[in-house]
Each structure stands twice: as structure tokens, then as C-alpha cells.
Design a protein around this motif. Structure first.
Motif, mmCIF file in Angstrom:
data_model
loop_
_atom_site.group_PDB
_atom_site.id
_atom_site.type_symbol
_atom_site.label_atom_id
_atom_site.label_comp_id
_atom_site.label_asym_id
_atom_site.label_seq_id
_atom_site.Cartn_x
_atom_site.Cartn_y
_atom_site.Cartn_z
ATOM 1 N N LEU A 169 26.438 0.691 29.675
ATOM 2 C CA LEU A 169 25.794 0.887 28.376
ATOM 3 C C LEU A 169 26.356 -0.104 27.375
ATOM 4 N N ILE A 170 25.454 -0.811 26.697
ATOM 5 C CA ILE A 170 25.841 -1.653 25.575
ATOM 6 C C ILE A 170 25.375 -0.919 24.331
ATOM 7 N N ALA A 171 26.336 -0.385 23.571
ATOM 8 C CA ALA A 171 26.018 0.479 22.435
ATOM 9 C C ALA A 171 26.496 -0.135 21.141
ATOM 10 N N LEU A 172 25.610 -0.170 20.143
ATOM 11 C CA LEU A 172 25.993 -0.645 18.825
ATOM 12 C C LEU A 172 26.490 0.491 17.947
ATOM 13 N N ASP A 173 26.086 1.723 18.269
ATOM 14 C CA ASP A 173 26.570 2.861 17.490
ATOM 15 C C ASP A 173 27.876 3.367 18.100
ATOM 16 N N GLN A 174 28.440 4.396 17.521
ATOM 17 C CA GLN A 174 29.732 4.897 17.967
ATOM 18 C C GLN A 174 29.531 5.903 19.086
ATOM 19 N N TYR A 175 29.571 5.384 20.308
ATOM 20 C CA TYR A 175 29.364 6.209 21.493
ATOM 21 C C TYR A 175 30.639 6.969 21.855
ATOM 22 N N ASP A 176 31.773 6.295 21.689
ATOM 23 C CA ASP A 176 33.059 6.865 22.066
ATOM 24 C C ASP A 176 34.048 6.485 20.968
ATOM 25 N N THR A 177 34.443 7.454 20.140
ATOM 26 C CA THR A 177 35.213 7.106 18.961
ATOM 27 C C THR A 177 36.269 8.153 18.650
ATOM 28 N N PHE A 178 37.297 7.725 17.920
ATOM 29 C CA PHE A 178 38.312 8.621 17.380
ATOM 30 C C PHE A 178 38.075 8.739 15.879
ATOM 31 N N ARG A 179 38.171 9.957 15.356
ATOM 32 C CA ARG A 179 37.896 10.173 13.933
ATOM 33 C C ARG A 179 38.552 11.464 13.474
ATOM 34 N N SER A 180 38.572 11.646 12.161
ATOM 35 C CA SER A 180 39.055 12.907 11.593
ATOM 36 C C SER A 180 38.085 14.028 11.938
ATOM 37 N N ALA A 181 38.627 15.195 12.191
ATOM 38 C CA ALA A 181 37.788 16.337 12.575
ATOM 39 C C ALA A 181 37.013 16.874 11.380
ATOM 40 N N ARG A 182 35.860 17.449 11.694
ATOM 41 C CA ARG A 182 35.029 18.144 10.704
ATOM 42 C C ARG A 182 34.899 19.599 11.127
ATOM 43 N N ILE A 234 42.645 15.190 14.534
ATOM 44 C CA ILE A 234 41.902 14.001 14.945
ATOM 45 C C ILE A 234 41.215 14.354 16.256
ATOM 46 N N VAL A 235 39.962 13.945 16.406
ATOM 47 C CA VAL A 235 39.229 14.225 17.642
ATOM 48 C C VAL A 235 38.748 12.923 18.273
ATOM 49 N N ASN A 236 38.596 12.981 19.597
ATOM 50 C CA ASN A 236 37.958 11.909 20.358
ATOM 51 C C ASN A 236 36.563 12.421 20.741
ATOM 52 N N GLU A 237 35.554 11.842 20.128
ATOM 53 C CA GLU A 237 34.173 12.258 20.397
ATOM 54 C C GLU A 237 33.514 11.245 21.322
ATOM 55 N N ARG A 238 32.914 11.741 22.380
ATOM 56 C CA ARG A 238 32.224 10.887 23.339
ATOM 57 C C ARG A 238 30.795 11.371 23.483
ATOM 58 N N ASP A 239 29.860 10.592 22.948
ATOM 59 C CA ASP A 239 28.435 10.897 23.048
ATOM 60 C C ASP A 239 28.137 12.332 22.627
ATOM 61 N N GLY A 240 28.734 12.746 21.484
ATOM 62 C CA GLY A 240 28.453 14.065 20.928
ATOM 63 C C GLY A 240 29.343 15.177 21.438
ATOM 64 N N MET A 241 30.222 14.890 22.383
ATOM 65 C CA MET A 241 31.108 15.914 22.946
ATOM 66 C C MET A 241 32.547 15.616 22.540
ATOM 67 N N ILE A 242 33.289 16.653 22.133
ATOM 68 C CA ILE A 242 34.703 16.500 21.807
ATOM 69 C C ILE A 242 35.482 16.533 23.124
ATOM 70 N N VAL A 243 36.084 15.397 23.500
ATOM 71 C CA VAL A 243 36.810 15.312 24.770
ATOM 72 C C VAL A 243 38.317 15.229 24.568
ATOM 73 N N GLY A 244 38.768 15.148 23.318
ATOM 74 C CA GLY A 244 40.201 15.113 23.059
ATOM 75 C C GLY A 244 40.480 15.520 21.625
ATOM 76 N N CYS A 245 41.679 16.086 21.387
ATOM 77 C CA CYS A 245 42.047 16.446 20.018
ATOM 78 C C CYS A 245 43.565 16.488 19.892
ATOM 79 N N ALA A 246 44.038 16.375 18.670
ATOM 80 C CA ALA A 246 45.461 16.528 18.346
ATOM 81 C C ALA A 246 45.555 16.764 16.848
ATOM 82 N N ALA A 247 46.655 17.361 16.425
ATOM 83 C CA ALA A 247 46.842 17.670 15.007
ATOM 84 C C ALA A 247 48.188 17.142 14.530
#
Length: 423
Positions: free
Chosen positions: A270-283, A319-332
């Protein structure tokens, strides 16, 4: 009691987010030789029919197939070769129309009732002279009737586009499919492009997601005749044209199309321009995903159980690791006095624990700690001490913790303390 095949049930349930996401989206599909082979053609049509029934708006581009000499974008196309191209393109056009018309009971096509539409949607101009040679019937896209195609796909028609265009003088011109794919996607404003041809994974070294810059670097070091180069080069042009996602799939593998689109990791590149697999602050809407990760570890008493209300109140620490809409990792991270902070709730989904996500998550945590002017991270653990030791944490006494954290220490749990200095 009836026993259900849970692998199927689980896979079908997990495909639901993709079904919702794809409904009503426009997808350009370039079918190359591998997907049009006698071994794959019927299953390819069945899989495309399923995609159509799930609400995707499909525009199919067919390739030339098994010519004695491959036709490049700079090839001279004389009358004889053009006649051969038209014959072969016509053969596959009518073969596909026939296959999409199937409706036998107990077949994948039963009840599908797909209307296939083709026509003069593409206007072309002659490619002209290249390095002194008149390319004759070689053409380039001049204009695409995007409105006409959009009208058909809005009426749930499947639009079939051959690699041919028509000039203002009434001539038929051959259009390189790799160029036409890009123009169709760009002018239609496609949401997704699927290139079904050679297996891309050898060139991408098994990478199932790759950025445009990294892909262009690979292509710059690859010979154009290498299998997979044409597909990935077209995908690079698709991404450069602003199309958010382009999938390159092995057309010789049965079911690859469905596996790529309806499983989280896919089977192609997959060549993705959007954030397919990203780390970000949790919501707050990540709460259920975080709970899903933490519950198995809490049940094994690796982590202290936390109530959903408490996690919701502390969501800003995660902080969460989101992969294609799924949370696959987290830490606080919980900051204390004296430039210290506690690292807690470190969890990675079981399917993703062996590909470096834990390390990537820790790297993100350390980056956040620096932003908070944290000099030391500490962690309390009962079963995962070696993981932290291997990543630079060293054993410490409970008295090394901030005073207000010492007051909360659970002597019955008897957790071990590890500290890492953040440089």
C-alpha cells in the motif's frame, strides 16, 4: 449445539469497518496480465462482483495480454501491431462482459445483475515523434469524460475502459495502461487505485506499506524490466497525483484482491498519503480500543486493573498507535515532581508484538517526556522486567520514586522498579 467456523465468523466481523468505509467510494482497478490469465480470470471477476455488491464504484482498466513483443510507452505501433492490439483488447472486453453476465445458481455470480458499460470515454492525441521515430498509433490522453463515467457508476454500472482512445480525426490510438490509470484516477477524483499484476513485495522487501519518497528511492535503484517495476512506478505516479491510497497486488494469487482490502495487514503493498499507521495523543473515542488492549494483561495480572471511568479521566496521559482505524498499541505518561514521570499501561496487540512496535511506542513516549522536561522515566513491573532492561532501564529501590508515588506503592503486589534517564 451447532459449532460455527469461528475463523470465518471472526474474519467476517473484522471486515465490517472496511465494508462501511468502501461503500460509495470510487475505485480504479487496473487488471494486468496475471489477473487476466485463464487460471485467474473467473475468480477475479467473482471478487470484483463482490466488491461491486458491497457498494464500491468500480472503473476497470484492462491490459494487453501475452503479445509477442511487450508494448512500451515509446514503442512504434504500426498498422499490424495496432490490429493485433485491438483484437486482443476486444477479446478480453467481451470475455469480461460475458463473465459479468453469469448468473448460475450456486455460483458466486448468482443474482449479481451487473451492467457493464464501455464506450468513447477517452479522447486521445498522437504521441508524435520520439527520438526521431514516428510512434504512429501510440497515443496519449487528451481528455476523459469524467462526468459521463461518474453518471454511470452513480447508477451502479461497472465501467470498463480499454487502453484505447479516440482522436478528433476519428483514429483509434493505443494508450499505455500505466498512464491511463493515473489519468482516470486523477480526473475522476478516485478514492483508491488497485493495480493487480506482478507481486510487488520482492521489490519493496516485504514492506506492506510504503511512503512515496521511499518508493521513489526503490524505483531509482531498480531496472525498469524487473517484474513489479511497472506496477510500482504507476503507483508512484498515482500517489504523486494526490490519490490517497494505491494498492499493488499479486494478480497470480487467488483471493489476493479480497485479502488486501478486507484484512488489516493485507497481502500486497500500500502506498498511502494519509495516516495509515501513526502514533498520536489519545482521544476519548479511543477508550474502547485502549480497554481492549489492557484487559488481557489485567487478567494475567501483568497490569493493575483500571476502571473505564478512571481511564477516561486520564485519557490525556495516553499515546496510542493507530493502524487503519484500530488501536494496536498504547502507553501512558504520568509526570511527577523533580523531572520524573511514570511509564504505565504499555500494551501492544498480540498480532503486532514481533515487529518493533513496542520499541516505536517507547520512542514516542521518550519524545513526549522530553517535551514535558522529564529527565527520568520509571516503571513498576512484575513480569516484564527483561523487556525494560533491554531498553536501557536499570533496577532501582522504591525510595528512588517521587515521594507522592511512594505513598501509592502496593506492597502486596511487590512490583519491581526500573528507571531510565532520558538524555
Amino acid at each position: 449445539m451447532l459449532t460455527l467456523p469461528m475463523d470465518f465468523v471472526s474474519l467476517f466481523r473484522n471486515s465490517a469497518p472496511y465494508i462501511h468505509a468502501y461503500r460509495g467510494k470510487t475505485c480504479v482497478v487496473w487488471l494486468r496480465q496475471q489477473a487476466l490469465s485463464p487460471e485467474r480470470l473467473k475468480s477475479t471477476v467473482s471478487d470484483l462482483t463482490l466488491l461491486h455488491s458491497l457498494g464500491l464504484k468500480l472503473v476497470l482498466l484492462i491490459d494487453t495480454h501475452h503479445l509477442s513483443t511487450p508494448v512500451s510507452a515509446q514503442a512504434v505501433i504500426d498498422e499490424t501491431l495496432m490490429h493485433e492490439l485491438i483484437g486482443q483488447i476486444g477479446h478480453f472486453r467481451y470475455t469480461l462482459e460475458a463473465l459479468f453476465s453469469q448468473g448460475l445458481v450456486n455460483s458466486p455470480m448468482h443474482g449479481s445483475k451487473i451492467r457493464v458499460v464501455s464506450g468513447n470515454f477517452v479522447m486521445a492525441r498522437p504521441a508524435g515523434v520520439h527520438q526521431g521515430a514516428d510512434l504512429k498509433h501510440q497515443g496519449r490522453v487528451r481528455r476523459i469524460d469524467a462526468r459521463g463515467i461518474a453518471e454511470h457508476i452513480s447508477r451502479e454500472h461497472l465501467v470498463l475502459v480499454p487502453p484505447l482512445g479516440y482522436s478528433v480525426t476519428g483514429d483509434v490510438l493505443y494508450l499505455p495502461a500505466e498512464h491511463l490509470t493515473v489519468e482516470l484516477a486523477r480526473q475522476l477524483g478516485a478514492d483508491k487505485v488497485l493495480i493487480v499484476g506482478n507481486n510487488p513485495l520482492e521489490l519493496t522487501q516485504g514492506r506492506k506499506e510504503i511512503g512515496l519518497a521511499a518508493l521513489q528511492n526503490i524505483l531509482s535503484q531498480t531496472q525498469p524490466l524487473t517484474p513489479g517495476y511497472t506496477e510500482l512506478n504507476a503507483a508512484s505516479a498515482v500517489a504523486a497525483a494526490g490519490i490517497a491510497r494505491c494498492h499493488v497486488i499479486d494478480g497470480a494469487t487467488d483471493g489476493a484482491l479480497l485479502s488486501e482490502l478486507f484484512t488489516r495487514d493485507g497481502v500486497g503493498t500500500l502506498i498511502a498519503l494519509d495516516q495509515y499507521d501513526t502514533f498520536r495523543s489519545a482521544r476519548i473515542d479511543d477508550l474502547q480500543g485502549i480497554l481492549t488492549l489492557l484487559r488481557p494483561l489485567e487478567e494475567q495480572q501483568i497490569l493493575v486493573q483500571r476502571e473505564p471511568e478512571k481511564l477516561a479521566a486520564e485519557i490525556d496521559h495516553f499515546i496510542v498507535n493507530e493502524r487503519d482505524g484500530m488501536i494496536v498499541g498504547c502507553a501512558a505518561v504520568y509526570a511527577f515532581d523533580n523531572h520524573q514521570a511514570e511509564l504505565a499501561c504499555v500494551a501492544v496487540h498480540s498480532d503486532y508484538q514481533k515487529n518493533g512496535r513496542g520499541d516505536a511506542l517507547l520512542k514516542q513516549i521518550e519524545s513526549r517526556a522530553r517535551e514535558l522536561d522529564i529527565h527520568q522515566l520509571f516503571v513498576l513491573t512484575t513480569q516484564t522486567e527483561h523487556w525494560f532492561i533491554e531498553r536501557g532501564f536499570h533496577s532501582a529501590d522504591v525510595h528512588a520514586l517521587p515521594a507522592n508515588r511512594q505513598a501509592l506503592y502496593n506492597n502486596q503486589r511487590n512490583s519491581k522498579v526500573y528507571i531510565k534517564t532520558i538524555v
